[in-house]
Write a protein that holds these residues in place. Structure first.
Motif, PDB file in Angstrom:
ATOM      1  N   PHE A  53       0.833  -1.207   0.000  1.00  0.00           N
ATOM      2  CA  PHE A  53       0.000   0.000   0.000  1.00  0.00           C
ATOM      3  C   PHE A  53       0.869   1.260   0.000  1.00  0.00           C
ATOM      4  O   PHE A  53       0.610   2.205  -0.760  1.00  0.00           O
ATOM      5  N   VAL A  54       1.886   1.303   0.846  1.00  0.00           N
ATOM      6  CA  VAL A  54       2.770   2.473   0.924  1.00  0.00           C
ATOM      7  C   VAL A  54       3.543   2.626  -0.379  1.00  0.00           C
ATOM      8  O   VAL A  54       3.683   3.740  -0.903  1.00  0.00           O
ATOM      9  N   HIS A  55       4.026   1.520  -0.930  1.00  0.00           N
ATOM     10  CA  HIS A  55       4.741   1.568  -2.209  1.00  0.00           C
ATOM     11  C   HIS A  55       3.847   2.143  -3.299  1.00  0.00           C
ATOM     12  O   HIS A  55       4.261   3.023  -4.066  1.00  0.00           O
ATOM     13  N   GLU A  56       2.623   1.652  -3.373  1.00  0.00           N
ATOM     14  CA  GLU A  56       1.702   2.152  -4.391  1.00  0.00           C
ATOM     15  C   GLU A  56       1.379   3.622  -4.173  1.00  0.00           C
ATOM     16  O   GLU A  56       1.293   4.394  -5.134  1.00  0.00           O
ATOM     17  N   PHE A  57       1.231   4.052  -2.931  1.00  0.00           N
ATOM     18  CA  PHE A  57       0.985   5.462  -2.642  1.00  0.00           C
ATOM     19  C   PHE A  57       2.182   6.296  -3.096  1.00  0.00           C
ATOM     20  O   PHE A  57       2.018   7.361  -3.702  1.00  0.00           O
ATOM     21  N   ALA A  58       3.387   5.820  -2.830  1.00  0.00           N
ATOM     22  CA  ALA A  58       4.599   6.545  -3.224  1.00  0.00           C
ATOM     23  C   ALA A  58       4.689   6.700  -4.739  1.00  0.00           C
ATOM     24  O   ALA A  58       5.010   7.777  -5.245  1.00  0.00           O
ATOM     25  N   VAL A  59       4.396   5.628  -5.461  1.00  0.00           N
ATOM     26  CA  VAL A  59       4.539   5.641  -6.922  1.00  0.00           C
ATOM     27  C   VAL A  59       3.341   6.304  -7.600  1.00  0.00           C
ATOM     28  O   VAL A  59       3.500   7.174  -8.461  1.00  0.00           O
ATOM     29  N   GLU A  60       2.138   5.877  -7.206  1.00  0.00           N
ATOM     30  CA  GLU A  60       0.928   6.328  -7.897  1.00  0.00           C
ATOM     31  C   GLU A  60       0.468   7.719  -7.480  1.00  0.00           C
ATOM     32  O   GLU A  60      -0.236   8.385  -8.246  1.00  0.00           O
ATOM     33  N   VAL A  61       0.837   8.155  -6.298  1.00  0.00           N
ATOM     34  CA  VAL A  61       0.391   9.458  -5.828  1.00  0.00           C
ATOM     35  C   VAL A  61       1.557  10.440  -5.736  1.00  0.00           C
ATOM     36  O   VAL A  61       1.576  11.453  -6.427  1.00  0.00           O
ATOM     37  N   ILE A  62       2.527  10.137  -4.880  1.00  0.00           N
ATOM     38  CA  ILE A  62       3.600  11.110  -4.637  1.00  0.00           C
ATOM     39  C   ILE A  62       4.408  11.381  -5.898  1.00  0.00           C
ATOM     40  O   ILE A  62       4.575  12.537  -6.299  1.00  0.00           O
ATOM     41  N   SER A  63       4.914  10.334  -6.539  1.00  0.00           N
ATOM     42  CA  SER A  63       5.736  10.545  -7.747  1.00  0.00           C
ATOM     43  C   SER A  63       4.929  11.174  -8.873  1.00  0.00           C
ATOM     44  O   SER A  63       5.406  12.081  -9.564  1.00  0.00           O
ATOM     45  N   GLU A  64       3.687  10.721  -9.038  1.00  0.00           N
ATOM     46  CA  GLU A  64       2.847  11.274 -10.105  1.00  0.00           C
ATOM     47  C   GLU A  64       2.576  12.753  -9.853  1.00  0.00           C
ATOM     48  O   GLU A  64       2.656  13.577 -10.766  1.00  0.00           O
ATOM     49  N   ARG A  65       2.256  13.103  -8.623  1.00  0.00           N
ATOM     50  CA  ARG A  65       1.997  14.512  -8.299  1.00  0.00           C
ATOM     51  C   ARG A  65       3.266  15.349  -8.461  1.00  0.00           C
ATOM     52  O   ARG A  65       3.214  16.468  -8.959  1.00  0.00           O
ATOM     53  N   TYR A  66       4.406  14.803  -8.058  1.00  0.00           N
ATOM     54  CA  TYR A  66       5.671  15.530  -8.201  1.00  0.00           C
ATOM     55  C   TYR A  66       5.973  15.800  -9.680  1.00  0.00           C
ATOM     56  O   TYR A  66       6.334  16.907 -10.057  1.00  0.00           O
ATOM     57  N   GLN A  67       5.787  14.785 -10.503  1.00  0.00           N
ATOM     58  CA  GLN A  67       6.074  14.933 -11.939  1.00  0.00           C
ATOM     59  C   GLN A  67       5.153  15.937 -12.618  1.00  0.00           C
ATOM     60  O   GLN A  67       5.552  16.564 -13.602  1.00  0.00           O
ATOM     61  N   SER A  68       3.948  16.084 -12.091  1.00  0.00           N
ATOM     62  CA  SER A  68       3.007  17.031 -12.700  1.00  0.00           C
ATOM     63  C   SER A  68       2.970  18.375 -11.948  1.00  0.00           C
ATOM     64  O   SER A  68       2.083  19.186 -12.179  1.00  0.00           O
ATOM     65  N   TRP A  69       3.924  18.585 -11.060  1.00  0.00           N
ATOM     66  CA  TRP A  69       4.090  19.825 -10.305  1.00  0.00           C
ATOM     67  C   TRP A  69       2.895  20.157  -9.423  1.00  0.00           C
ATOM     68  O   TRP A  69       2.636  21.308  -9.109  1.00  0.00           O
ATOM     69  N   ARG A  70       2.153  19.144  -9.009  1.00  0.00           N
ATOM     70  CA  ARG A  70       1.083  19.323  -8.010  1.00  0.00           C
ATOM     71  C   ARG A  70       1.690  18.887  -6.679  1.00  0.00           C
ATOM     72  O   ARG A  70       1.556  17.751  -6.271  1.00  0.00           O
ATOM     73  N   LEU A  71       2.385  19.786  -6.042  1.00  0.00           N
ATOM     74  CA  LEU A  71       3.228  19.433  -4.903  1.00  0.00           C
ATOM     75  C   LEU A  71       2.511  19.393  -3.564  1.00  0.00           C
ATOM     76  O   LEU A  71       3.055  18.868  -2.594  1.00  0.00           O
ATOM     77  N   ASP A  72       1.300  19.930  -3.480  1.00  0.00           N
ATOM     78  CA  ASP A  72       0.548  19.854  -2.224  1.00  0.00           C
ATOM     79  C   ASP A  72       0.062  18.432  -2.012  1.00  0.00           C
ATOM     80  O   ASP A  72      -0.479  17.805  -2.921  1.00  0.00           O
ATOM     81  N   LEU A  73       0.271  17.925  -0.811  1.00  0.00           N
ATOM     82  CA  LEU A  73      -0.162  16.568  -0.478  1.00  0.00           C
ATOM     83  C   LEU A  73      -0.987  16.634   0.799  1.00  0.00           C
ATOM     84  O   LEU A  73      -0.474  16.472   1.900  1.00  0.00           O
ATOM     85  N   GLY A  74      -2.279  16.889   0.638  1.00  0.00           N
ATOM     86  CA  GLY A  74      -3.170  16.986   1.779  1.00  0.00           C
ATOM     87  C   GLY A  74      -3.765  15.640   2.146  1.00  0.00           C
ATOM     88  O   GLY A  74      -3.647  14.655   1.409  1.00  0.00           O
ATOM     89  N   HIS A  75      -4.416  15.617   3.283  1.00  0.00           N
ATOM     90  CA  HIS A  75      -5.029  14.384   3.773  1.00  0.00           C
ATOM     91  C   HIS A  75      -6.096  13.852   2.824  1.00  0.00           C
ATOM     92  O   HIS A  75      -6.286  12.645   2.723  1.00  0.00           O
ATOM     93  N   GLU A  76      -6.774  14.745   2.120  1.00  0.00           N
ATOM     94  CA  GLU A  76      -7.817  14.307   1.192  1.00  0.00           C
ATOM     95  C   GLU A  76      -7.249  13.459   0.060  1.00  0.00           C
ATOM     96  O   GLU A  76      -7.932  12.585  -0.457  1.00  0.00           O
ATOM     97  N   VAL A  77      -5.983  13.680  -0.290  1.00  0.00           N
ATOM     98  CA  VAL A  77      -5.338  12.871  -1.334  1.00  0.00           C
ATOM     99  C   VAL A  77      -5.189  11.430  -0.840  1.00  0.00           C
ATOM    100  O   VAL A  77      -5.488  10.478  -1.573  1.00  0.00           O
ATOM    101  N   PHE A  78      -4.758  11.285   0.402  1.00  0.00           N
ATOM    102  CA  PHE A  78      -4.654   9.951   0.997  1.00  0.00           C
ATOM    103  C   PHE A  78      -6.028   9.295   1.074  1.00  0.00           C
ATOM    104  O   PHE A  78      -6.189   8.124   0.715  1.00  0.00           O
ATOM    105  N   ASP A  79      -7.014  10.035   1.566  1.00  0.00           N
ATOM    106  CA  ASP A  79      -8.362   9.478   1.727  1.00  0.00           C
ATOM    107  C   ASP A  79      -8.923   8.995   0.395  1.00  0.00           C
ATOM    108  O   ASP A  79      -9.516   7.915   0.320  1.00  0.00           O
TER     109      ASP A  79
END
Length: 191
Positions: free
Chosen positions: A92-118
Motif C-alpha cells: 500500500f505504501v509503495h503504491e501510494f509513493a509511486v501512484e500518488v507522490i511521484s505522479e503529483r511531483y512529476q506534474s508539479w502538483r506538490l501539495d499533499l493533503g489528507h484528502e489525497v490519501f483518503d
C-alpha cells in the motif's frame, strides 16, 4: 497495514541494521535486542511490536543496502534507505509513493493533503476487501502515521509539500543493482 505502529523509526532501524546477523531467527534477535534496550519505548509490549516492525522492514533490504545504511550513509541517505524499506514492506505504501507522490511531483502538483490519501485509500478499497473493512478510526490512524513517516523521511515538508529526494550516485547504484524500479518511490529520481 502494521505500519500504524510508529513513524519512520530511523534510530531503531540504524541500531537493528548495525546489530543485524544474517540467518538469525526473529525470536533470538528480538530477545537479544530487547535485552540490549534497543528501543526507547517504555512498555515491553510496545518495544516488542516496534522492534518486530523495524526488524521486518530492515529484512526487506539487501545485505549491501543494510551495510550502507549502518556504515556509510549520511543522515539523509539513512532516511531514504529506511523509506525504501518501508515501501518494500508495505505494498500500500509503495503504491501510494509511486501512484500518488511521484505522479503529483512529476506534474508539479506538490501539495499533499489528507484528502489525497483518503481518496487513494477509497480507490484501493474498491478492489481490496481488507481495506474496505477498515474502520474510519483505523483509516485516520494509517493516514496520520503515513504522513508522519513522509515528514520524517523528508518526502514532504511541514506544510505538506512534496520534496524531491536527491540520492547520491553510490546509493542510486545500490538501488539499481537490486531493483531499478524502486527508484520510483523517491520523487525526482524514478521518472
Amino acid at each position: 497495514m502494521s505500519f500504524s505502529v510508529g513513524g519512520l523509526m530511523l534510530n531503531e532501524s540504524l541500531v537493528i541494521a548495525q546489530a543485524y546477523r544474517p540467518g538469525e531467527t526473529w525470536a533470538c534477535a528480538r530477545e537479544r535486542l530487547l535485552a540490549q534496550g534497543t528501543s526507547s519505548l517504555p512498555k515491553l509490549a510496545s518495544q516488542t511490536r516496534a522492534l518486530r516492525e523495524v526488524y521486518d522492514r530492515i529484512g526487506h533490504l539487501f545485505d549491501t543496502e543494510r551495510h550502507y545504511l549502518s556504515a556509510e550513509a549520511d543522515r539523509a541517505e539513512q532516511q531514504a534507505i529506511v523509506w525504501l524499506a518501508v515501501c518494500r514492506t508495505y505494498r500500500f505504501v509503495h503504491e501510494f509513493a509511486v501512484e500518488v507522490i511521484s505522479e503529483r511531483y512529476q506534474s508539479w502538483r506538490l501539495d499533499l493533503g489528507h484528502e489525497v490519501f483518503d481518496r487513494f485509500l477509497a480507490e484501493k478499497a474498491e478492489s481490496d476487501s481488507g481495506l474496505a473493512e477498515l474502520s474510519p478510526s483505523t483509516c485516520a490512524k494509517l493516514r496520520q502515521v503515513l504522513f508522519r513517516i513522509l515528514r520524517e523521511a523528508s518526502l514532504i515538508s511541514i506544510d505538506g509539500r512534496i520534496q524531491p529526494i536527491w540520492l547520491s550516485g553510490r546509493m542510486k547504484r545500490l538501488i539499481e543493482d537490486s531493483n531499478p524500479a524502486d527508484l520510483r518511490v523517491f520523487p525526482g529520481n524514478g521518472g
